[in-house]
Design an enzyme around this catalytic site. Structure first.
Site, PDB file in Angstrom:
ATOM      1  N   PRO A  10       0.793  -1.226   0.000  1.00 20.30           N
ATOM      2  CA  PRO A  10       0.000   0.000   0.000  1.00 20.30           C
ATOM      3  C   PRO A  10       0.831   1.285   0.000  1.00 20.30           C
ATOM      4  O   PRO A  10       1.851   1.379   0.691  1.00 20.30           O
ATOM      5  CB  PRO A  10      -0.820  -0.101   1.292  1.00 20.30           C
ATOM      6  CG  PRO A  10      -0.137  -1.120   2.122  1.00 20.30           C
ATOM      7  CD  PRO A  10       0.508  -2.078   1.166  1.00 20.30           C
ATOM      8  N   ASN A  11       0.344   2.213  -0.797  1.00 17.61           N
ATOM      9  CA  ASN A  11       0.892   3.577  -0.922  1.00 17.61           C
ATOM     10  C   ASN A  11       2.221   3.654  -1.673  1.00 17.61           C
ATOM     11  O   ASN A  11       2.709   4.753  -1.934  1.00 17.61           O
ATOM     12  CB  ASN A  11       1.035   4.241   0.465  1.00 17.61           C
ATOM     13  CG  ASN A  11      -0.317   4.428   1.119  1.00 17.61           C
ATOM     14  OD1 ASN A  11      -1.229   4.967   0.505  1.00 17.61           O
ATOM     15  ND2 ASN A  11      -0.475   3.945   2.342  1.00 17.61           N
ATOM     16  N   ARG A  18       4.995  11.037  -2.777  1.00 20.53           N
ATOM     17  CA  ARG A  18       4.702  10.767  -1.368  1.00 20.53           C
ATOM     18  C   ARG A  18       5.937  11.089  -0.504  1.00 20.53           C
ATOM     19  O   ARG A  18       6.988  10.468  -0.671  1.00 20.53           O
ATOM     20  CB  ARG A  18       4.371   9.279  -1.248  1.00 20.53           C
ATOM     21  CG  ARG A  18       4.250   8.773   0.135  1.00 20.53           C
ATOM     22  CD  ARG A  18       4.263   7.253   0.169  1.00 20.53           C
ATOM     23  NE  ARG A  18       3.946   6.807   1.492  1.00 20.53           N
ATOM     24  CZ  ARG A  18       4.193   5.578   1.935  1.00 20.53           C
ATOM     25  NH1 ARG A  18       4.734   4.678   1.138  1.00 20.53           N
ATOM     26  NH2 ARG A  18       3.889   5.258   3.151  1.00 20.53           N
ATOM     27  N   TYR A  23      10.977   9.035   1.171  1.00 15.99           N
ATOM     28  CA  TYR A  23      10.971   7.957   0.169  1.00 15.99           C
ATOM     29  C   TYR A  23      11.687   8.321  -1.130  1.00 15.99           C
ATOM     30  O   TYR A  23      11.801   7.482  -2.027  1.00 15.99           O
ATOM     31  CB  TYR A  23       9.522   7.544  -0.131  1.00 15.99           C
ATOM     32  CG  TYR A  23       8.820   6.980   1.086  1.00 15.99           C
ATOM     33  CD1 TYR A  23       9.103   5.700   1.553  1.00 15.99           C
ATOM     34  CD2 TYR A  23       7.886   7.733   1.799  1.00 15.99           C
ATOM     35  CE1 TYR A  23       8.479   5.181   2.677  1.00 15.99           C
ATOM     36  CE2 TYR A  23       7.242   7.227   2.926  1.00 15.99           C
ATOM     37  CZ  TYR A  23       7.556   5.957   3.355  1.00 15.99           C
ATOM     38  OH  TYR A  23       6.941   5.447   4.479  1.00 15.99           O
ATOM     39  N   ASN A  74       7.943  -5.473  -0.098  1.00 19.84           N
ATOM     40  CA  ASN A  74       7.760  -4.286   0.741  1.00 19.84           C
ATOM     41  C   ASN A  74       6.271  -4.212   1.010  1.00 19.84           C
ATOM     42  O   ASN A  74       5.487  -3.793   0.153  1.00 19.84           O
ATOM     43  CB  ASN A  74       8.255  -3.021   0.045  1.00 19.84           C
ATOM     44  CG  ASN A  74       8.166  -1.801   0.968  1.00 19.84           C
ATOM     45  OD1 ASN A  74       7.478  -1.838   1.990  1.00 19.84           O
ATOM     46  ND2 ASN A  74       8.849  -0.726   0.597  1.00 19.84           N
ATOM     47  N   ALA A  77       2.717  -0.399   5.188  1.00 20.62           N
ATOM     48  CA  ALA A  77       2.255  -0.382   6.586  1.00 20.62           C
ATOM     49  C   ALA A  77       1.741  -1.739   7.052  1.00 20.62           C
ATOM     50  O   ALA A  77       1.713  -2.004   8.263  1.00 20.62           O
ATOM     51  CB  ALA A  77       1.179   0.686   6.756  1.00 20.62           C
ATOM     52  N   GLU A  98      12.257  -9.153   3.105  1.00 16.35           N
ATOM     53  CA  GLU A  98      11.505  -7.946   3.470  1.00 16.35           C
ATOM     54  C   GLU A  98      12.364  -6.720   3.181  1.00 16.35           C
ATOM     55  O   GLU A  98      13.516  -6.663   3.611  1.00 16.35           O
ATOM     56  CB  GLU A  98      11.196  -8.052   4.975  1.00 16.35           C
ATOM     57  CG  GLU A  98      10.566  -6.838   5.590  1.00 16.35           C
ATOM     58  CD  GLU A  98      10.407  -6.994   7.120  1.00 16.35           C
ATOM     59  OE1 GLU A  98      10.733  -8.079   7.677  1.00 16.35           O
ATOM     60  OE2 GLU A  98       9.984  -6.018   7.735  1.00 16.35           O
ATOM     61  N   HIS A 100      12.453  -2.347   3.071  1.00 15.41           N
ATOM     62  CA  HIS A 100      11.865  -1.033   3.337  1.00 15.41           C
ATOM     63  C   HIS A 100      12.797   0.024   2.781  1.00 15.41           C
ATOM     64  O   HIS A 100      14.023  -0.061   2.963  1.00 15.41           O
ATOM     65  CB  HIS A 100      11.672  -0.806   4.840  1.00 15.41           C
ATOM     66  CG  HIS A 100      10.827  -1.861   5.450  1.00 15.41           C
ATOM     67  ND1 HIS A 100       9.462  -1.907   5.263  1.00 15.41           N
ATOM     68  CD2 HIS A 100      11.147  -2.953   6.180  1.00 15.41           C
ATOM     69  CE1 HIS A 100       8.990  -2.975   5.866  1.00 15.41           C
ATOM     70  NE2 HIS A 100       9.983  -3.632   6.428  1.00 15.41           N
ATOM     71  N   ARG A 107      12.344   5.615  12.736  1.00 13.29           N
ATOM     72  CA  ARG A 107      11.149   6.441  12.528  1.00 13.29           C
ATOM     73  C   ARG A 107      10.184   6.291  13.710  1.00 13.29           C
ATOM     74  O   ARG A 107      10.599   5.961  14.807  1.00 13.29           O
ATOM     75  CB  ARG A 107      10.508   6.072  11.182  1.00 13.29           C
ATOM     76  CG  ARG A 107      11.436   6.383   9.987  1.00 13.29           C
ATOM     77  CD  ARG A 107      10.781   6.065   8.663  1.00 13.29           C
ATOM     78  NE  ARG A 107       9.582   6.867   8.461  1.00 13.29           N
ATOM     79  CZ  ARG A 107       8.661   6.588   7.525  1.00 13.29           C
ATOM     80  NH1 ARG A 107       8.836   5.550   6.716  1.00 13.29           N
ATOM     81  NH2 ARG A 107       7.585   7.348   7.396  1.00 13.29           N
TER      82      ARG A 107
HETATM   83  C1  DHK Z   1       6.826   1.884   3.434  1.00 15.23           C
HETATM   84  C2  DHK Z   1       5.640   2.224   4.001  1.00 15.23           C
HETATM   85  O1  DHK Z   1       4.574   2.454   3.241  1.00 15.23           O
HETATM   86  C3  DHK Z   1       5.503   2.393   5.449  1.00 15.23           C
HETATM   87  O2  DHK Z   1       4.211   2.115   5.910  1.00 15.23           O
HETATM   88  C4  DHK Z   1       6.531   1.589   6.220  1.00 15.23           C
HETATM   89  C5  DHK Z   1       7.989   1.452   4.231  1.00 15.23           C
HETATM   90  C6  DHK Z   1       7.911   1.860   5.685  1.00 15.23           C
HETATM   91  C7  DHK Z   1       9.294   1.780   3.540  1.00 15.23           C
HETATM   92  O3  DHK Z   1      10.172   2.408   4.130  1.00 15.23           O
HETATM   93  O4  DHK Z   1       9.459   1.395   2.377  1.00 15.23           O
HETATM   94  O5  DHK Z   1       6.454   1.920   7.579  1.00 15.23           O
END
Ligand code: DHK
Length: 144
Positions: A10-11, A18, A23, A74, A77, A98, A100, A107
């Protein structure tokens, strides 16, 4: 040829716009292009997918077992609270790494805990897009 599935949750479709200070400025499309190319030069097929929906991520993890040698995940959340994704990972017989983009341990407190960490082969956090390439390399290494 080895096949690796890269799943973004997600996202992560919002990469580039974003929270760029966390990021970065690069888009999901550029990440996926980079990983596809990285696969080609390392003689493997990297397939990239993204979804905002937990059930779709579960289906992809389950189905990957018969089609891919490993998964780079990844989970966004969901990492921090999805026992369903944790159980899906535990149910498959292929390695999952995994990833990130940000350093989740530096964080907010709720990001420090990953419910999937106990069932993955390893975790990479805080190395930006490079972390996905390192995860792909680690999977490739595990195949030989
Ligand atoms: C990406 C997200 O969307 C967050 O919810 C995670 C992760 C961290 C990232 O760092 O890629 O907490």
């Amino acid at each position: 040829m080895e096949r690796i599935l890269v799943i973004n949750g997600p996202n992560l479709n919002r990469l580039g716009t974003r929270e760029p200070s966390i990021y970065g400025d690069d888009t999901l499309a550029s990440l996926e292009q980079r990983l596809t190319h990285f696969g080609e030069i390392n003689n493997m097929k990297v397939e990239c997918r993204q979804s905002n929906h937990e059930g779709i991520l579960l289906d992809w993890i389950q189905e990957a077992e018969s089609k891919f040698g490993g998964i780079v995940l990844n989970a966004g959340a969901f990492t921090h609270y999805s026992y369903a994704i944790r159980d899906a990972i535990a149910s498959v017989n292929i390695p999952v790494i995994e990833v990130h983009i940000s350093n989740i341990h530096a964080r907010e407190e709720f990001r420090h805990h990953s419910v999937i960490a106990p069932v993955v082969a390893g975790q990479i956090a805080g190395l930006g897009f490079k972390g996905y390439e390192l995860a792909v390399l680690a999977l490739l290494d595990s195949f030989s």
